[in-house]
Design a protein around this motif. Structure first.
Motif, mmCIF file in Angstrom:
data_model
loop_
_atom_site.group_PDB
_atom_site.id
_atom_site.type_symbol
_atom_site.label_atom_id
_atom_site.label_comp_id
_atom_site.label_asym_id
_atom_site.label_seq_id
_atom_site.Cartn_x
_atom_site.Cartn_y
_atom_site.Cartn_z
ATOM 1 N N ASP A 10 23.264 25.737 45.040
ATOM 2 C CA ASP A 10 24.669 25.323 45.104
ATOM 3 C C ASP A 10 25.587 26.355 44.457
ATOM 4 O O ASP A 10 26.708 26.579 44.925
ATOM 5 N N LEU A 11 25.124 26.976 43.380
ATOM 6 C CA LEU A 11 25.933 27.980 42.695
ATOM 7 C C LEU A 11 26.230 29.154 43.625
ATOM 8 O O LEU A 11 27.346 29.676 43.663
ATOM 9 N N TRP A 12 25.242 29.546 44.428
ATOM 10 C CA TRP A 12 25.415 30.668 45.347
ATOM 11 C C TRP A 12 26.296 30.284 46.532
ATOM 12 O O TRP A 12 27.139 31.075 46.967
ATOM 13 N N VAL A 13 26.108 29.079 47.048
ATOM 14 C CA VAL A 13 26.917 28.639 48.180
ATOM 15 C C VAL A 13 28.377 28.493 47.757
ATOM 16 O O VAL A 13 29.305 28.873 48.487
ATOM 17 N N ARG A 14 28.603 27.976 46.554
ATOM 18 C CA ARG A 14 29.978 27.859 46.060
ATOM 19 C C ARG A 14 30.589 29.236 45.831
ATOM 20 O O ARG A 14 31.790 29.435 46.038
ATOM 21 N N ALA A 15 29.767 30.161 45.393
ATOM 22 C CA ALA A 15 30.260 31.530 45.202
ATOM 23 C C ALA A 15 30.708 32.109 46.539
ATOM 24 O O ALA A 15 31.766 32.735 46.639
ATOM 25 N N TYR A 16 29.904 31.899 47.586
ATOM 26 C CA TYR A 16 30.294 32.392 48.904
ATOM 27 C C TYR A 16 31.578 31.711 49.379
ATOM 28 O O TYR A 16 32.479 32.358 49.931
ATOM 29 N N SER A 17 31.678 30.399 49.163
ATOM 30 C CA SER A 17 32.856 29.672 49.631
ATOM 31 C C SER A 17 34.129 30.160 48.947
ATOM 32 O O SER A 17 35.209 30.095 49.521
ATOM 33 N N LYS A 18 34.000 30.680 47.740
ATOM 34 C CA LYS A 18 35.175 31.181 47.015
ATOM 35 C C LYS A 18 35.640 32.523 47.565
ATOM 36 O O LYS A 18 36.839 32.763 47.729
ATOM 37 N N ILE A 19 34.694 33.410 47.854
ATOM 38 C CA ILE A 19 35.096 34.756 48.282
ATOM 39 C C ILE A 19 35.262 34.858 49.795
ATOM 40 O O ILE A 19 35.836 35.824 50.284
ATOM 41 N N LEU B 164 28.795 38.991 46.420
ATOM 42 C CA LEU B 164 28.274 37.629 46.265
ATOM 43 C C LEU B 164 27.572 37.479 44.923
ATOM 44 O O LEU B 164 27.790 36.497 44.198
ATOM 45 N N VAL B 165 26.729 38.439 44.571
ATOM 46 C CA VAL B 165 26.035 38.367 43.275
ATOM 47 C C VAL B 165 27.048 38.418 42.133
ATOM 48 O O VAL B 165 26.943 37.674 41.160
ATOM 49 N N GLN B 166 28.032 39.278 42.268
ATOM 50 C CA GLN B 166 29.040 39.383 41.213
ATOM 51 C C GLN B 166 29.819 38.089 41.049
ATOM 52 O O GLN B 166 30.172 37.707 39.925
ATOM 53 N N GLU B 167 30.098 37.392 42.148
ATOM 54 C CA GLU B 167 30.830 36.133 42.051
ATOM 55 C C GLU B 167 29.998 35.078 41.316
ATOM 56 O O GLU B 167 30.531 34.285 40.537
ATOM 57 N N VAL C 191 29.424 32.227 35.905
ATOM 58 C CA VAL C 191 28.697 31.946 34.661
ATOM 59 C C VAL C 191 29.466 32.504 33.458
ATOM 60 O O VAL C 191 29.619 31.830 32.427
ATOM 61 N N LEU C 192 29.964 33.729 33.576
ATOM 62 C CA LEU C 192 30.719 34.333 32.477
ATOM 63 C C LEU C 192 31.995 33.551 32.191
ATOM 64 O O LEU C 192 32.389 33.391 31.020
ATOM 65 N N ASP C 193 32.647 33.062 33.233
ATOM 66 C CA ASP C 193 33.853 32.258 33.033
ATOM 67 C C ASP C 193 33.542 31.000 32.225
ATOM 68 O O ASP C 193 34.332 30.595 31.357
ATOM 69 N N ALA C 194 32.417 30.367 32.535
ATOM 70 C CA ALA C 194 32.043 29.150 31.803
ATOM 71 C C ALA C 194 31.825 29.447 30.321
ATOM 72 O O ALA C 194 32.108 28.600 29.458
ATOM 73 N N ILE C 195 31.349 30.648 30.009
ATOM 74 C CA ILE C 195 31.076 31.014 28.611
ATOM 75 C C ILE C 195 32.346 31.407 27.879
ATOM 76 O O ILE C 195 32.608 30.941 26.762
ATOM 77 N N GLY D 193 38.311 46.589 41.437
ATOM 78 C CA GLY D 193 37.974 46.101 42.766
ATOM 79 C C GLY D 193 36.724 45.249 42.747
ATOM 80 O O GLY D 193 36.513 44.438 43.635
ATOM 81 N N GLY D 194 35.879 45.435 41.730
ATOM 82 C CA GLY D 194 34.699 44.597 41.583
ATOM 83 C C GLY D 194 35.074 43.200 41.120
ATOM 84 O O GLY D 194 35.977 43.026 40.301
ATOM 85 N N ILE D 195 34.387 42.191 41.636
ATOM 86 C CA ILE D 195 34.719 40.804 41.311
ATOM 87 C C ILE D 195 34.469 40.499 39.840
ATOM 88 O O ILE D 195 35.216 39.748 39.207
ATOM 89 N N VAL D 196 33.430 41.085 39.272
ATOM 90 C CA VAL D 196 33.088 40.791 37.885
ATOM 91 C C VAL D 196 33.878 41.660 36.908
ATOM 92 O O VAL D 196 33.915 41.374 35.710
ATOM 93 N N SER D 197 34.540 42.711 37.398
ATOM 94 C CA SER D 197 35.244 43.644 36.517
ATOM 95 C C SER D 197 36.358 42.994 35.687
ATOM 96 O O SER D 197 36.483 43.274 34.495
ATOM 97 N N PRO D 198 37.221 42.127 36.275
ATOM 98 C CA PRO D 198 38.292 41.546 35.465
ATOM 99 C C PRO D 198 37.808 40.754 34.259
ATOM 100 O O PRO D 198 38.356 40.878 33.165
ATOM 101 N N VAL D 199 36.768 39.924 34.435
ATOM 102 C CA VAL D 199 36.300 39.137 33.294
ATOM 103 C C VAL D 199 35.633 40.035 32.256
ATOM 104 O O VAL D 199 35.761 39.807 31.046
ATOM 105 N N LEU D 200 34.941 41.097 32.695
ATOM 106 C CA LEU D 200 34.359 42.034 31.739
ATOM 107 C C LEU D 200 35.458 42.767 30.959
ATOM 108 O O LEU D 200 35.326 43.009 29.758
ATOM 109 N N ALA D 201 36.544 43.116 31.653
ATOM 110 C CA ALA D 201 37.669 43.763 30.981
ATOM 111 C C ALA D 201 38.292 42.843 29.947
ATOM 112 O O ALA D 201 38.693 43.279 28.861
ATOM 113 N N ASN D 202 38.394 41.542 30.269
ATOM 114 C CA ASN D 202 38.941 40.583 29.306
ATOM 115 C C ASN D 202 38.006 40.392 28.117
ATOM 116 O O ASN D 202 38.452 40.221 26.984
#
Length: 626
Positions: A34-43, A108-111, A116-120, A213-222
Motif C-alpha cells: 500500500d505504501l508503494w501504491v500510494r506513492a505512485y498515486s501521489k506522483i 517512485l522509490v524516492q517518494e 517515511v522521512l516526513d512521518a519522522i 528536482g529529486g523528490i527526496v531532496s527537499p526533505v533532506l534539505a530541510n
C-alpha cells in the motif's frame, strides 16, 4: 510485514518522533505494498510523470507487477539508482539553475522514502520552517513576518553559497543517524546522493549536494537546515530580554505634567467665578495659560515615540526560513544584529557550508530587504486619528510605528512583462505575441489568464499590489487584445466589442463545444482576493489543472480491469497520455470533460501494445466521450 500493520506502524512514527527517540524498523516498512501504491498515486498526477530520466523511461505502463519487482530489488538491496539527467532552467537574474531529473523508478522509490522521512521529521520541524512542507508556503512565511515582526529595527540577510550543491554527505548522514536507528534505510538514502548525473551523455560523480528536482531532496534539505532552526530557537530563547519596552522618559514626563495641569484646570473650572472684574481677568488668564501649556505638551508628545526605541533592557530576535532563504529580524541595536550575524556565519561553517559575503548584509528595517520576491520593510503612518473612549471623551491616537509592510518590487513587474513578451512596461506599450498565433482563441485566453493570475496571486499579500499591477494589467490586457486581433485579422476595437459582455464589466471568449456555447472569462485584477496562506492552493502558478484523485488511481490499479476491452482477469498497466496531441485534432475545451480519463488509462497488456502501435481504434472514441 502485513500492510495493515505497516500502515499502523507508519502512523505511529510521528508520536514516537516527538519523544526524541531514534526510530528503527523503517526498512521493514518498505515491504508494505500500500505504501508503494500510494506513492505512485501521489506522483502520477504530477506534470513530470511523463518526463523521462537518463534511461528514457516514464510512468507509462506502470503496473502492480512492476511495482512489486522494484520493491523486491530495494528489499534485497540489489537496487541501484540511475544517474539523474541534468538540465538547466533559467533564473530571474539571467543565470541558469541545474535541475536533476531522476528516472521513473527512482522517483517512485524516492517518494516512498520521502513519505517515511516526513512521518519522522514533520512533527519536530520548526514552525519557522516554511519550505516544501504541507500547509506551508512562501505566503505563510511572509504572513508571519507581516503579522509578528512589528517593531523590527534591523534585518539580517545571510546568503548560503550554492546550498543544494554543497550539502555535505557525511554531515547529512550523521544528522539522519540522530533520529534514525536503521542502517539499511540510511544506506538507501545514501545511494541516491551518490548516484551522480548525466550531462551531454557524460557521467559525473556526486560527492556533495542533493540534486534539485529529486523528490527526496527537499526533505533532506530541510533536515540539514533543521539544525540552523534549532540553533536560532536556542539563540532567541537565551537572548530575548524584557517583557515590554519602557516608556520614553521625555514622553512620560510630558504625560505626567499634562495630567497635573488637567487636574488643576478641573479645579479651576469647578470653583465659583469671582465677583470682581480683576479677579475674573486673572481667572481667564490662568485658564488660558493652562490650556496653552497642555496643547504644547500634546504637540511635543505627538512627535515622540511613546516607548523608548533605545531601551537596552528590551531585545527581540525574529527568524523565518523558506528552504535556504532565511531572514533574521532584530529589535535592538546594530551591535545585536552584528552579533547574531557572526554567530550564524560561524554555525553555518560547522555544517560545511559557506556564507556569501557579497550577498549577506545588515540593513535598517526602514530601508527594507527583498525576501521571497517581496520588498519587506517597516513603515510608520504620519496621520493621526480621533477616537472616543468608553466615557465619551475624544482624544487623538497616533498610527502605530514600525509596522511591517510587504510590497511588489517594481523590477519584478518589469521583468515579468519582459519575460512574457507583453510589451514595454515602462512606456506602457503592449505588443502581440507571434508565438501564440497557432493557438486557438480559448488557449490564448487561458494562457494569459494563467500567467497574469499566477503572478498577481503570488503578490496578493502586498499592500501596493493593485496600484503596482494596474500598470502591468494594462500592458497584459493590451497584449491579449493585440494577439487575438493579429490572429483573427481584425482591429483591437473589434476584438473588444467581441469580448465585452452585456454587463460591460466582464470580458470573455466563447467557443462551441458539442453543440453548446462555452465561455472562458478573461481574468482581471479586480477579481484578486487576499489568499488563505495555508489554503490548498499555496503559491499556485497555473490554476487550470485536471487530474484523477489519489484514491481513483489506487482503485484502478487494484481493479485489474481494462478500460478498452473490459477484460478483468489480466493485470492492467496504466497508460499515461503524453500530451493533448494524442487526442488528434479535437478542440482544446472538449477535453476538459474527459480530463479525468485522458491522463491515466488502465489497459491490459495486449491493448496497451496495440495502442502504442496505433492499432487501438476504440481508444480515441472512448477518450472523446469522457
Amino acid at each position: 510485514m502485513h500492510s495493515d500493520i505497516a500502515m499502523r506502524r507508519l502512523e505511529a512514527i510521528p508520536t514516537v518522533s516527538k519523544t526524541g527517540k531514534r526510530i528503527n524498523g523503517l526498512f521493514r516498512l518498505l515491504t508494505c505494498e500500500d505504501l508503494w501504491v500510494r506513492a505512485y498515486s501521489k506522483i502520477a498526477t504530477n506534470k513530470g510523470s511523463m518526463t523521462p530520466g537518463s534511461d528514457g523511461e516514464t510512468f507509462d505502463g506502470i503496473s502492480l507487477e512492476k511495482i512489486a519487482s522494484l520493491r523486491s530489488q530495494v528489499l534485497e538491496e540489489t537496487y541501484e539508482p540511475k544517474p539523474v539527467r541534468r538540465v538547466y532552467i533559467p533564473k530571474p537574474n539571467g543565470k541558469k539553475r541545474p535541475l536533476g531529473i531522476p528516472s521513473a523508478s527512482d522517483r517512485l522509490v524516492q517518494e516512498v522514502v520521502r513519505a517515511v522521512l516526513d512521518a519522522i521529521y514533520e512533527p519536530v520541524f520548526s514552525d519557522q520552517s516554511h519550505g516544501f512542507r504541507a500547509g506551508h508556503s512562501c505566503h505563510t512565511a511572509l504572513s508571519y513576518i507581516k503579522d509578528v515582526w512589528a517593531g523590527t529595527k534591523w534585518f539580517v540577510e545571510v546568503d548560503v553559497v550554492g546550498y543544494f550543491d554543497n550539502i555535505d554527505h557525511y554531515v547529512l548522514m550523521s544528522l539522519l543517524e540522530k533520529k534514525i536507528d536503521d542502517k539499511r534505510f540510511i544506506r538507501l538514502i545514501n545511494l541516491f546522493l551518490k548516484a551522480g548525473y548525466l550531462e551531454n551523455w557524460s557521467y559525473h560523480g556526486t560527492y556533495s549536494g542533493t540534486p534539485q528536482g529529486g523528490i527526496v531532496s527537499p526533505v533532506l534539505a530541510n533536515i540539514y537546515l533543521h539544525e540552523l532552526d534549532q540553533f536560532m530557537e536556542n539563540w532567541m530563547e537565551a537572548r530575548n530580554t524584557g517583557n515590554a519596552r519602557r516608556v520614553h522618559p521625555v514622553y512620560d514626563s510630558n504625560r505626567n505634567r499634562m495630567n497635573r495641569l488637567r487636574r488643576k484646570r478641573a479645579k479651576l473650572l469647578a470653583a465659583p467665578l469671582p465677583g470682581y472684574l480683576t479677579d475674573a481677568t486673572t481667572y481667564d488668564d490662568g485658564l488660558a495659560g493652562l490650556e496653552a501649556e497642555i496643547s504644547r505638551l500634546q504637540v511635543a508628545n505627538r512627535n515622540l515615540k511613546a516607548m523608548d526605541p533605545f531601551d537596552q533592557t528590551y531585545r527581540r530576535y525574529r527568524y523565518v526560513r523558506y528552504a535556504d532563504d532565511f531572514l533574521i529580524g532584530v529589535i535592538g541595536s546594530r551591535v545585536d544584529a552584528e552579533e547574531v550575524m557572526d554567530a550564524v556565519r560561524t554555525f553555518i561553517g560547522t555544517l560545511k557550508l559557506e556564507v556569501s559575503e557579497t550577498k549577506s548584509a545588515i540593513r535598517h528595517a526602514s530601508d527594507g530587504v527583498i525576501f521571497l520576491g517581496y520588498d519587506v520593510h517597516t513603515w510608520t503612518a504620519k496621520r493621526n486619528r480621533v477616537v472616543n473612549d468608553s466615557r465619551g471623551r475624544s482624544y487623538t491616537k497616533r498610527s502605530p510605528g514600525d509596522r511591517i509592510t510587504l510590497n511588489v518590487p517594481a523590477e519584478k513587474a518589469l521583468n515579468f512583462c519582459k519575460t512574457k513578451q507583453y510589451g514595454d512596461f515602462s512606456a506602457m506599450k503592449p505588443v502581440h505575441r507571434p508565438a501564440m498565433q497557432q493557438s486557438s482563441e480559448v488557449e490564448i485566453v487561458l494562457q494569459y489568464n494563467a500567467e497574469f493570475r499566477g503572478f498577481s496571486e503570488y503578490y496578493a499579500l502586498a499592500g501596493n499590489v493593485k496600484s503596482t499591477l494596474n500598470r502591468l494589467e494594462y500592458v497584459v490586457f493590451g497584449s491579449l487584445l493585440r494577439t487575438l486581433a493579429n490572429k483573427l485579422r481584425r482591429s483591437t476595437a473589434a476584438i473588444v466589442r467581441q469580448l465585452r459582455r452585456p454587463d460591460g464589466e466582464m470580458y470573455a471568449t466563447s467557443q462551441d463545444i458539442s453543440g453548446k456555447r462555452r465561455s472562458v472569462r478573461i481574468w482581471r485584477l479586480r477579481y484578486l482576493q487576499e489568499p488563505n496562506a495555508a489554503g490548498p492552493n499555496l503559491d499556485r502558478v497555473n490554476p487550470v489543472k485536471f487530474h484523477l484523485a489519489r484514491n481513483d488511481i489506487v482503485h484502478i490499479l487494484y481493479a485489474n480491469e481494462c478500460s478498452n476491452c473490459g477484460f478483468a482477469k489480466l493485470p492492467v498497466e496504466i497508460h499515461h497520455v503524453r500530451k493533448l496531441a494524442d487526442h488528434g485534432g479535437s478542440p482544446f475545451m472538449e477535453f476538459i470533460k474527459a480530463a479525468r480519463l485522458r491522463k491515466r488509462i488502465p489497459l491490459c497488456k495486449p491493448c496497451h501494445v496495440d495502442l502504442h502501435r496505433g492499432q487501438l481504434a476504440d481508444y480515441r472514441n472512448r477518450a472523446k466521450e469522457g
